[in-house]
Scaffold this motif. Structure first.
Motif, PDB file in Angstrom:
ATOM      1  N   ILE A  60       0.827  -1.213   0.000  1.00  0.00           N
ATOM      2  CA  ILE A  60       0.000   0.000   0.000  1.00  0.00           C
ATOM      3  C   ILE A  60       0.861   1.263   0.000  1.00  0.00           C
ATOM      4  O   ILE A  60       0.649   2.168  -0.806  1.00  0.00           O
ATOM      5  CB  ILE A  60      -0.979   0.007   1.195  1.00  0.00           C
ATOM      6  CG1 ILE A  60      -2.055  -1.067   0.981  1.00  0.00           C
ATOM      7  CG2 ILE A  60      -1.605   1.383   1.385  1.00  0.00           C
ATOM      8  CD1 ILE A  60      -3.034  -1.218   2.130  1.00  0.00           C
ATOM      9  N   SER A  61       1.829   1.318   0.899  1.00  0.00           N
ATOM     10  CA  SER A  61       2.664   2.521   1.021  1.00  0.00           C
ATOM     11  C   SER A  61       3.507   2.806  -0.219  1.00  0.00           C
ATOM     12  O   SER A  61       3.954   3.930  -0.423  1.00  0.00           O
ATOM     13  CB  SER A  61       3.576   2.409   2.237  1.00  0.00           C
ATOM     14  OG  SER A  61       2.799   2.420   3.408  1.00  0.00           O
ATOM     15  N   LYS A  62       3.711   1.792  -1.057  1.00  0.00           N
ATOM     16  CA  LYS A  62       4.543   1.950  -2.243  1.00  0.00           C
ATOM     17  C   LYS A  62       3.756   2.303  -3.504  1.00  0.00           C
ATOM     18  O   LYS A  62       4.340   2.506  -4.563  1.00  0.00           O
ATOM     19  CB  LYS A  62       5.365   0.680  -2.462  1.00  0.00           C
ATOM     20  CG  LYS A  62       6.390   0.477  -1.359  1.00  0.00           C
ATOM     21  CD  LYS A  62       7.222  -0.746  -1.573  1.00  0.00           C
ATOM     22  CE  LYS A  62       8.247  -0.878  -0.446  1.00  0.00           C
ATOM     23  NZ  LYS A  62       9.062  -2.065  -0.581  1.00  0.00           N
ATOM     24  N   VAL A  63       2.434   2.377  -3.385  1.00  0.00           N
ATOM     25  CA  VAL A  63       1.623   2.761  -4.542  1.00  0.00           C
ATOM     26  C   VAL A  63       1.870   4.241  -4.835  1.00  0.00           C
ATOM     27  O   VAL A  63       1.769   5.082  -3.930  1.00  0.00           O
ATOM     28  CB  VAL A  63       0.124   2.497  -4.273  1.00  0.00           C
ATOM     29  CG1 VAL A  63      -0.753   3.132  -5.343  1.00  0.00           C
ATOM     30  CG2 VAL A  63      -0.148   0.999  -4.175  1.00  0.00           C
ATOM     31  N   PRO A  64       2.228   4.570  -6.075  1.00  0.00           N
ATOM     32  CA  PRO A  64       2.439   5.979  -6.422  1.00  0.00           C
ATOM     33  C   PRO A  64       1.202   6.819  -6.099  1.00  0.00           C
ATOM     34  O   PRO A  64       0.078   6.436  -6.426  1.00  0.00           O
ATOM     35  CB  PRO A  64       2.700   5.944  -7.932  1.00  0.00           C
ATOM     36  CG  PRO A  64       3.197   4.556  -8.190  1.00  0.00           C
ATOM     37  CD  PRO A  64       2.468   3.682  -7.208  1.00  0.00           C
ATOM     38  N   GLY A  65       1.418   7.938  -5.429  1.00  0.00           N
ATOM     39  CA  GLY A  65       0.319   8.812  -5.037  1.00  0.00           C
ATOM     40  C   GLY A  65      -0.066   8.697  -3.575  1.00  0.00           C
ATOM     41  O   GLY A  65      -0.722   9.577  -3.037  1.00  0.00           O
ATOM     42  N   VAL A  66       0.339   7.602  -2.902  1.00  0.00           N
ATOM     43  CA  VAL A  66       0.066   7.446  -1.472  1.00  0.00           C
ATOM     44  C   VAL A  66       1.063   8.301  -0.703  1.00  0.00           C
ATOM     45  O   VAL A  66       2.274   8.165  -0.873  1.00  0.00           O
ATOM     46  CB  VAL A  66       0.151   5.964  -1.027  1.00  0.00           C
ATOM     47  CG1 VAL A  66       0.090   5.852   0.495  1.00  0.00           C
ATOM     48  CG2 VAL A  66      -0.957   5.148  -1.667  1.00  0.00           C
ATOM     49  N   LEU A  67       0.546   9.203   0.138  1.00  0.00           N
ATOM     50  CA  LEU A  67       1.397  10.084   0.923  1.00  0.00           C
ATOM     51  C   LEU A  67       1.607   9.589   2.349  1.00  0.00           C
ATOM     52  O   LEU A  67       2.683   9.738   2.911  1.00  0.00           O
ATOM     53  CB  LEU A  67       0.797  11.498   0.963  1.00  0.00           C
ATOM     54  CG  LEU A  67       0.597  12.186  -0.380  1.00  0.00           C
ATOM     55  CD1 LEU A  67      -0.131  13.512  -0.191  1.00  0.00           C
ATOM     56  CD2 LEU A  67       1.951  12.384  -1.068  1.00  0.00           C
TER      57      LEU A  67
END
Length: 95
Positions: A60-67
């Protein structure tokens, strides 16, 4: 089954794309676009506790756009059906 509720902050212009990518990840059962303090809520359901870190930190944390993410682990699930049965033990229906 272990359930984690993951609050996800993401780049405003990429909310639909992030939601779609999160929904496709193994271990993520649902993703909700919500109003309030976060952009998305992802429901993570896994069999073993170690898989929580794998899904959240590793995917989840590595999905582009996740801050940012904030995770809540569920201890017990309650539903309206469960509560109705618990309070109606031994009582006949009034119908």
């Amino acid at each position: 089954m272990i359930t984690a509720i993951v609050m996800v902050d993401c780049e405003t212009d990429s909310i639909p794309e992030v939601a779609g990518k999160l929904a496709d990840l193994p271990g993520v059962s649902e993703v909700y676009s919500v109003a309030g303090g976060v952009d998305l809520i992802a429901m993570v359901r896994v069999r073993e506790f170690d898989q929580i870190a794998e899904v959240i930190a590793g995917r989840i944390s590595k999905v582009p756009g996740v801050l940012d993410t904030q995770t809540h682990i569920a201890f017990r699930a309650y539903s309206r059906h469960d509560l109705d049965e618990a309070f109606a033990i031994g009582l006949a229906d009034a119908d």
